[in-house]
Design an enzyme around this catalytic site. Structure first.
Site, PDB file in Angstrom:
ATOM      1  N   ASP A   1     -10.378   3.445   4.861  1.00 52.06           N
ATOM      2  CA  ASP A   1     -10.833   2.047   4.724  1.00 52.06           C
ATOM      3  C   ASP A   1     -12.364   1.962   4.714  1.00 52.06           C
ATOM      4  O   ASP A   1     -12.925   0.918   4.380  1.00 52.06           O
ATOM      5  CB  ASP A   1     -10.305   1.194   5.892  1.00 52.06           C
TER       6      ASP A   1
ATOM      7  N   GLN B   1      -3.839  -1.576  10.126  1.00 56.96           N
ATOM      8  CA  GLN B   1      -3.809  -2.896   9.475  1.00 56.96           C
ATOM      9  C   GLN B   1      -4.354  -3.968  10.423  1.00 56.96           C
ATOM     10  O   GLN B   1      -3.903  -4.102  11.559  1.00 56.96           O
ATOM     11  CB  GLN B   1      -2.366  -3.225   9.053  1.00 56.96           C
TER      12      GLN B   1
ATOM     13  N   LYS C   1       0.845  -1.204   0.000  1.00 56.07           N
ATOM     14  CA  LYS C   1       0.000   0.000   0.000  1.00 56.07           C
ATOM     15  C   LYS C   1       0.881   1.254   0.000  1.00 56.07           C
ATOM     16  O   LYS C   1       0.593   2.231  -0.703  1.00 56.07           O
ATOM     17  CB  LYS C   1      -0.915   0.004   1.233  1.00 56.07           C
TER      18      LYS C   1
END
Ligand code: NDP
Length: 307
Positions: free
Chosen positions: A120, A97, A53
């Protein structure tokens, strides 16, 4: 033979579109959007995801910051880190994460992220906006599936979409997004009775289960569009040969690497009857990162009053 839904190619197009918009923003005197990834502990898969990412961010001209924290960190210390990133003027998007170590409550941590930096799309405010049809950050994987279907010219309006899986990060937001596209939506899960019969009603079948090759030809009516979100690593040779008895390419990968990545769909058998299908790898996976970049760009533009 079915049409291949090439997620890798669509993701590359989206990434170059984002790169152009970042370049325009900087040319107009703006600040490149910044993404902070919080990584707790040393989980190798999580490190790989965060690394890719970060690289993807830099490739499109955005700023990437990885905040690496020790596995034994307390919940309070993690929340304090999120608070700092919430206040940081150079950070537009924050992702934590998952999975977090067991002693940390991921729901509490995700809820602490400023909804305007929640790239997200996991914060309840953004989940609520999604179901209300209001602008907000969309969960990257299901948003990527919609992009893939749109850009491949798959008609969604009026068609019956069946989703297998009801997780908060894939199945449920997928249902909301397909409803927005005017699909008739059915969501299946581990208690669904006669799953193959329900799946056979689908015009568009989305598999997000986490079980290698469980969706077989008996789940698919001829002509269905099949999207495979699953990513399962198969190490066992007998299982690999059962799934890919005639696939020399997959067998070769297994021989070289000792494992092979398998979707939730029994690809070789289902591809023979579907009208279109995503491969694994190279299907939905690359779109997840691309859509994270789209969300970070959107956050950066909004926070600079440019959207
Ligand atoms: P979860 O484990 O959170 O959810 C799995 C869902 O599948 C649950 O709703 C569960 O039902 C359902 N399920 C499990 N077994 C069965 C069964 N036998 N029949 C019907 N339904 C079943 O998984 P995620 O949603 O997080 O991920 C799903 C897959 O997608 C995984 O392989 C994951 O690696 C992959 N993934 C890929 C991404 C990408 O970028 N390509 C991103 C995110 C995930 P119940 O609710 O009843 O338990």
């Amino acid at each position: 033979m079915s049409q291949l839904l090439d997620g890798k190619a669509v993701a590359a197009t989206i990434r170059s579109e984002v790169a152009e918009q970042v370049a325009d923003l900087v040319r107009d005197g703006g600040r490149p959007p910044g993404l902070a990834a919080v990584l707790v502990g040393e989980d190798p898969a999580s490190k790989v995801y965060v690394g890719s990412k970060g690289r993807a961010c830099e490739e499109v001209g955005m700023v990437s910051r990885t905040v690496q924290l020790p596995a034994e960190l307390s919940q309070e210390a993690l929340l304090a880190t999120v608070d700092e990133l919430n206040q940081d003027p150079e950070i537009d998007g924050i992702l934590v994460q998952l999975p977090l170590p067991d002693h940390l409550e991921s729901r509490v941590v995700l809820d602490r992220i400023d909804p305007e930096k929640d790239v997200d799309g996991f914060h309840p405010v953004n989940v609520g906006r999604l179901w209300l049809g209001e602008p907000g950050f969309l969960s990257a994987t299901p948003a990527g599936v919609i992009q893939l279907l749109h850009r491949a010219g798959v008609e969604m309006s009026g068609r019956h979409a069946v989703i297998v899986g009801r997780s908060n990060i894939v199945g449920k937001p997928m249902a909301a997004l397909l409803l927005r596209e005017n699909c008739t939506v059915t969501v299946c899960h581990s208690r669904t009775a006669d799953l193959p019969a329900v799946c056979r009603q689908a015009d568009i079948l989305i598999a997000a289960v986490g079980r290698a090759a469980m969706i077989g030809p008996d789940h698919v009516k001829p002509g269905t569009v099949v999207v495979d979100v699953g990513m399962n690593r198969v190490f066992d040779e007998a299982e690999m040969r059962r799934i890919f008895p005639d696939n020399e390419q997959k067998q070769g990968v297994w021989e070289r690497r000792g494992s092979v990545l398998v979707g939730d769909v029994d690809y070789d058998r289902v591809a023979a009857i579907a009208s279109a299908i995503t491969p694994v790898p190279g299907g939905v996976g690359p779109l997840t990162v691309a859509m994270l970049l789209v969300n970070t760009l959107q956050a950066g533009l909004r926070r600079q009053g440019r959207s």
